[in-house]
Design a protein around this motif. Structure first.
Motif, mmCIF file in Angstrom:
data_model
loop_
_atom_site.group_PDB
_atom_site.id
_atom_site.type_symbol
_atom_site.label_atom_id
_atom_site.label_comp_id
_atom_site.label_asym_id
_atom_site.label_seq_id
_atom_site.Cartn_x
_atom_site.Cartn_y
_atom_site.Cartn_z
ATOM 1 N N LYS A 263 -4.796 9.824 11.170
ATOM 2 C CA LYS A 263 -5.469 9.620 10.941
ATOM 3 C C LYS A 263 -5.579 8.278 10.228
ATOM 4 N N THR A 264 -5.941 7.028 10.111
ATOM 5 C CA THR A 264 -5.619 5.807 9.826
ATOM 6 C C THR A 264 -7.176 4.703 9.099
ATOM 7 N N GLY A 265 -7.573 4.713 8.146
ATOM 8 C CA GLY A 265 -8.821 3.736 8.294
ATOM 9 C C GLY A 265 -7.929 2.046 8.912
ATOM 10 N N ALA A 266 -9.311 1.605 8.668
ATOM 11 C CA ALA A 266 -9.043 0.907 8.736
ATOM 12 C C ALA A 266 -8.276 -1.244 8.199
ATOM 13 N N TYR A 267 -7.543 -1.416 8.776
ATOM 14 C CA TYR A 267 -7.118 -2.654 8.722
ATOM 15 C C TYR A 267 -5.015 -2.105 7.745
ATOM 16 N N VAL A 268 -5.575 -1.217 8.988
ATOM 17 C CA VAL A 268 -3.878 -0.227 8.389
ATOM 18 C C VAL A 268 -2.648 -0.752 9.529
ATOM 19 N N THR A 269 -1.496 -1.345 9.397
ATOM 20 C CA THR A 269 -0.358 -2.301 9.721
ATOM 21 C C THR A 269 0.617 -0.912 9.572
ATOM 22 N N ALA A 270 1.370 -0.975 11.063
ATOM 23 C CA ALA A 270 2.441 0.614 10.854
ATOM 24 C C ALA A 270 3.793 -0.699 11.726
ATOM 25 N N SER A 284 -7.134 3.066 4.483
ATOM 26 C CA SER A 284 -7.481 1.524 5.136
ATOM 27 C C SER A 284 -6.201 0.956 4.217
ATOM 28 N N GLY A 285 -6.238 -0.924 4.622
ATOM 29 C CA GLY A 285 -5.773 -1.645 3.868
ATOM 30 C C GLY A 285 -4.014 -1.103 4.045
ATOM 31 N N VAL A 286 -3.919 0.222 4.010
ATOM 32 C CA VAL A 286 -1.860 -0.007 3.458
ATOM 33 C C VAL A 286 -0.916 -1.098 4.966
ATOM 34 N N SER A 297 -0.399 12.426 3.205
ATOM 35 C CA SER A 297 -1.190 11.823 2.753
ATOM 36 C C SER A 297 -1.262 10.222 2.062
ATOM 37 N N ILE A 298 -1.801 9.406 2.422
ATOM 38 C CA ILE A 298 -1.887 8.197 1.555
ATOM 39 C C ILE A 298 -3.551 7.738 0.605
ATOM 40 N N GLY A 299 -3.220 7.761 -0.217
ATOM 41 C CA GLY A 299 -5.565 7.614 -0.467
ATOM 42 C C GLY A 299 -5.373 6.696 -0.900
ATOM 43 N N GLU A 300 -4.113 5.451 -1.238
ATOM 44 C CA GLU A 300 -4.776 4.019 -1.345
ATOM 45 C C GLU A 300 -4.151 2.831 -0.702
ATOM 46 N N LYS A 301 -5.088 2.440 -0.409
ATOM 47 C CA LYS A 301 -4.556 0.894 0.304
ATOM 48 C C LYS A 301 -3.272 0.339 -0.906
ATOM 49 N N GLY A 302 -2.492 -0.836 0.029
ATOM 50 C CA GLY A 302 -1.238 -1.219 -0.648
ATOM 51 C C GLY A 302 -0.302 -1.284 0.674
ATOM 52 N N LYS A 303 1.694 -1.062 0.047
ATOM 53 C CA LYS A 303 3.086 -1.531 0.980
ATOM 54 C C LYS A 303 2.956 -0.025 0.450
ATOM 55 N N TYR A 304 3.801 -0.182 1.769
ATOM 56 C CA TYR A 304 4.714 1.559 1.341
ATOM 57 C C TYR A 304 5.771 1.962 2.350
ATOM 58 N N GLY A 305 7.094 2.122 1.906
ATOM 59 C CA GLY A 305 8.004 1.840 2.819
ATOM 60 C C GLY A 305 8.567 2.951 2.138
ATOM 61 N N GLY A 306 10.273 3.377 2.749
ATOM 62 C CA GLY A 306 11.089 4.446 2.538
ATOM 63 C C GLY A 306 10.644 5.400 3.471
ATOM 64 N N PHE A 307 11.409 6.892 3.299
ATOM 65 C CA PHE A 307 10.905 7.975 3.546
ATOM 66 C C PHE A 307 11.716 9.100 2.556
ATOM 67 N N PRO A 308 10.969 9.445 2.398
ATOM 68 C CA PRO A 308 9.560 9.899 2.363
ATOM 69 C C PRO A 308 8.543 8.764 1.970
ATOM 70 N N ALA A 309 7.639 8.138 3.154
ATOM 71 C CA ALA A 309 7.015 6.668 2.238
ATOM 72 C C ALA A 309 6.688 6.778 0.621
#
Length: 351
Positions: A263-270, A284-286, A297-309
């Motif tokens: 599940k994703t919130g609003a304004y998520v970019t993958a 939202s906002g990730v 799960s990612i609970g805070e908006k921001g930019k993420y990268g890598g594996f694991p994120a």
């Protein structure tokens, strides 16, 4: 169609710098445009092309550095202004297909309901109890299964498959080869240790103003619904698994994938080739960088990268360290050699 720069400036609400009578007949990239074509530059790093472009006019921002002898249309958002011209030059003159109305080769079940001003192309199929609302376009070879609803002004390009129990909102656009409502990937082992397919009887709900790219697949839930919320844009070759919920105004880039019940919130970019594991929530906002793998799960908006994120800044620091690893390894080997030489010298001195 052709327009002079004075007309284009008024149409696109730009400030003209140059010859108001210059005629423009088309549009192209800044590298390949000729003297009768328009182009644009929205990213400052491409302004060097102004020295070499042969474009008859270039849409630029207020802050862009000019090269003398060129025509410019200046605005706060050159890409947006250029889009207005594109739509005026190309989209107003030609429809997607020259086939209008319902083609004689289309197969429409007698229990289907077809609205006003609907175009259904050659060899398209519409099954029972499906409702296609006003001003829709169903491309050649497309299939719409039973008990579906297609909202107003929705466009299915050629060879789109919409299986049973799918609801498409208003102004949805689906590119060729996409499959909406296929079964989820679910199996159990029977008593003979053979895989047995699980039935998937859920729905797929695509809300208003969603766009779905070519050869993208969106699966139905086993019992729950797969939902793509309004305004989301899905690129080509994206996989959305069973019972996934994609929030409003997401951007899902090519070859990204979402496992079941994520599940994703609003304004998520993958970004491209990013992957989200099953039963994971993303706030939202990730933004997920290309090839990011999300395993929790990612609970805070921001930019993420890598594996694991992980936070993008942490990921970049780790990448810098990884790039230096070979150099550091060589340094360690040299230190080991020097240490060995020192130890041998100390042993000789002790004797």
């Amino acid at each position: 169609m052709q327009l002079n720069l004075e007309e284009i400036a008024a149409l696109c609400k730009c400030t003209l710098e140059g010859d108001p009578k210059k005629i423009i007949q088309g549009a192209s990239t800044v590298e390949s445009a000729n003297e009768n074509e328009a182009s644009f530059i929205s990213n400052p790093k491409y302004t060097s092309f102004l020295k070499t472009t042969e474009a008859g006019v270039v849409f630029i921002s207020d802050s862009a550095k000019r090269v003398e002898g060129k025509n410019y249309l200046v605005s706060k958002d050159p890409s947006k202004a250029f889009q207005i011209l594109l739509e005026h030059l190309y989209l107003e003159e030609k429809s997607v297909s020259a086939f209008e109305g319902i083609h004689s080769s289309a197969v429409i079940h007698p229990e289907a309901k077809i609205g006003k001003n609907v175009s259904i192309g050659p060899n398209a199929v519409v099954d029972a109890n499906t409702e296609i609302n006003d001003n829709c376009i169903i491309g050649p070879g497309s299939y719409i299964g039973r008990d579906c609803v297609i909202g107003e002004k929705t466009m299915l390009h050629a060879n789109v498959t919409v299986r049973e129990l799918v609801s498409l909102g208003k102004r949805v656009i689906i590119q060729p080869g996409a499959v909406i409502g296929s079964c989820g990937f679910g199996y159990i082992l029977d008593e003979n240790y053979r895989f047995k397919k699980l039935s998937h009887v859920g729905h797929v709900i695509i809300e208003d103003d969603v766009e779905i790219g070519a050869n993208t697949t969106i699966d139905r839930g086993r019992v729950g619904d797969t939902i793509i919320k309004k305004g989301t844009k899905v690129d080509n070759l994206v996989q959305v698994a069973h019972a996934v919920e994609i929030g409003e105004n997401n951007l899902l880039v090519a070859q990204s994938g979402f496992a079941g019940s994520s599940k994703t919130g609003a304004y998520v970019t993958a970004a491209g080739q990013s992957a989200v594991g099953g039963h994971i929530s993303i706030a939202s906002g990730v933004t997920l960088a290309a090839r990011t793998g999300v395993v929790k799960s990612i609970g805070e908006k921001g930019k993420y990268g890598g594996f694991p994120a992980k936070n993008i800044d942490k990921f970049r620091r780790q990448q810098v360290l990884m790039d230096r690893l070979e150099e550091k390894f060589k340094q360690v080997k040299q230190l080991e050699k020097k240490l060995q030489q020192f130890e041998e010298m100390m042993k000789k001195n002790q004797k």
